[in-house]
Design an enzyme around this catalytic site. Structure first.
Site, short mmCIF file in Angstrom:
data_model
loop_
_atom_site.label_atom_id
_atom_site.label_comp_id
_atom_site.label_asym_id
_atom_site.label_seq_id
_atom_site.Cartn_x
_atom_site.Cartn_y
_atom_site.Cartn_z
N ASP A 1 0.43 11.75 1.36
CA ASP A 1 -0.03 10.62 2.18
C ASP A 1 -1.54 10.64 2.28
O ASP A 1 -2.15 11.69 2.57
CB ASP A 1 0.59 10.72 3.58
CG ASP A 1 0.39 9.45 4.38
OD1 ASP A 1 1.18 8.52 4.19
OD2 ASP A 1 -0.56 9.40 5.19
N ASN B 1 -8.98 0.76 5.48
CA ASN B 1 -8.73 -0.68 5.39
C ASN B 1 -9.50 -1.45 6.45
O ASN B 1 -10.09 -2.51 6.19
CB ASN B 1 -7.23 -0.97 5.53
CG ASN B 1 -6.48 -0.82 4.22
OD1 ASN B 1 -7.06 -0.98 3.15
ND2 ASN B 1 -5.20 -0.50 4.30
N ASP C 1 -6.96 -0.84 -1.66
CA ASP C 1 -6.24 -0.95 -2.93
C ASP C 1 -6.92 -0.13 -4.03
O ASP C 1 -6.25 0.51 -4.85
CB ASP C 1 -6.15 -2.41 -3.37
CG ASP C 1 -5.18 -3.23 -2.53
OD1 ASP C 1 -4.43 -2.61 -1.74
OD2 ASP C 1 -5.18 -4.47 -2.67
N GLU D 1 0.62 3.73 1.72
CA GLU D 1 -0.35 4.69 1.20
C GLU D 1 0.31 6.04 0.88
O GLU D 1 -0.37 7.05 0.72
CB GLU D 1 -1.47 4.91 2.23
CG GLU D 1 -1.08 5.66 3.49
CD GLU D 1 -0.52 4.76 4.57
OE1 GLU D 1 -0.52 5.18 5.75
OE2 GLU D 1 -0.07 3.64 4.27
#
Length: 359
Positions: free
Chosen positions: A210, A218, A227, A254
């Site tokens: 993770d 973000n 991304d 993610e």
């Protein structure tokens, strides 16, 4: 006197082709069952099977009749002779043939007659065998081999179609952002790996990976930056795996996953170490990461031999002892264990690897 034959000279290529088929440890399939059924009926045989031979075992994709185990150690089989030579083999009486004298499997076999043909690719690589067996001996020179060869060629046509369908399925099972396997492909691969674990009792490891503080990335820099971080992490996951059957997947959001068939606890820890080392070298920026770089937390779960308590993999401040070979009931159990270890890694400050322990 029986001598275990040497692998064919193209063994590495043979295994590469076999593993690329994605057929090992898959469920029953009528296309192949039809061929073994016809083989047994045509020859009035007591059993017929199609067996794929990897580096260690022969796994039966299809069996018609009784007395055939679902898998066998490669060096305990008769079909290893067919794979090594790439040629048909007909033995009129298994018990008296001097070539098999001392073969370790003969005392357990209820059969006397054997005939097998290799399943060959266009490049003359033997990946499997189609065989018929009878309880009673039969003169080898009276056996009509050509129908079995024709049925073997049909089986190869089915395998070629299987491979083409696998290629199409891989396109449908690819995550469009990262190029890794998507969640559907992950579920299917873990199911195959689970069946392989049950068959071979060799270790099976799962890593859940993770990205730390991904929401902050973000929020601060926008979803395009998030991304891009995911895209740059994807090849790291692929490169970290070392086994021919290892699978890297985007598990969701993610979170990534690495399925490691045949990898024990020490190997799983080494793989986690490679992930974190490669990620550190990639230096993916993060506004609130450690040293302003993206880091990951990794949860590890393994079914297999216990980890040596003296091992010091240097993968983080919390490395627990490995679970032993147990009877965990499903692939979902393995996921839950890796997820629990990942949660613990997050609790303890992130940027570390944690191995699942029952505690």
């Amino acid at each position: 006197m029986f001598v275990v034959p040497r692998p064919p000279s193209n063994e590495a290529e043979r295994l590469k082709i076999l593993f690329s088929c994605g057929i090992l440890d898959t469920e029953k399939d009528e296309r192949f069952d039809r061929i073994t059924r016809l083989s047994a009926q045509f020859y009035d045989a007591d059993a017929a099977f199609i067996g794929f031979v990897d580096d260690r075992t022969q796994w039966m994709k299809s069996v018609h009749g009784g007395g055939i185990a679902p898998w066998a150690d490669r060096d305990q089989t008769i079909c290893q002779i067919v794979i090594a030579s790439g040629k048909p083999l007909v033995i009129g009486d298994l018990q008296s043939d001097p070539r098999l004298q001392g073969h370790p499997a003969l005392p357990r076999l209820p059969f006397r007659f054997y005939a097998g043909v290799p399943l060959m690719t266009e490049d003359r690589v033997a990946v499997a065998s189609l065989c018929v067996l009878k309880h009673a001996p039969q003169p080898a020179d009276e056996f009509e081999l050509s129908p079995l060869q024709d049925l073997g060629a049909i089986a190869m046509d089915e395998l070629d179609l299987w491979r083409r369908n696998q290629d199409l399925r891989r396109l449908a099972d690819t995550d469009s952002l990262t190029g890794l396997a998507n969640r559907r492909a992950f579920d299917a691969a873990l199911d195959r790996a689970w069946r392989r674990f049950q068959r071979t009792r060799r270790p099976l490891s799962l890593l859940l990976v993770d990205l730390d503080r991904f929401k902050l990335l973000n929020d601060c820099w926008g979803h395009q930056a998030g991304d891009e971080a995911l895209r740059r992490c994807a090849p790291i996951l692929s490169e970290a795996g070392s086994g021919s059957d290892d699978l890297a997947a985007r598990y969701g959001g993610e979170e990534f996953a690495l399925i490691l068939p045949d990898a024990d606890g020490a190997q799983a820890l080494e793989t986690a170490g490679r992930v974190r080392s490669l990620l550190a070298s990639a230096r993916i920026p993060h506004p609130h990461g450690i040293d302003d770089l993206v880091t990951v937390s990794i949860g590890i779960a393994t079914l297999g031999p216990e980890l040596d308590p003296g091992l010091d993999p240097g993968l983080g401040p919390e490395i627990g002892p490995e679970i032993g070979l147990d009877s965990a009931g499903s692939p979902e159990t393995l996921i839950a264990r890796a997820d629990a270890a990942l949660y613990r890694a997050k609790q303890q400050g992130r940027d570390r690897s944690v191995v699942y322990t029952a505690a």
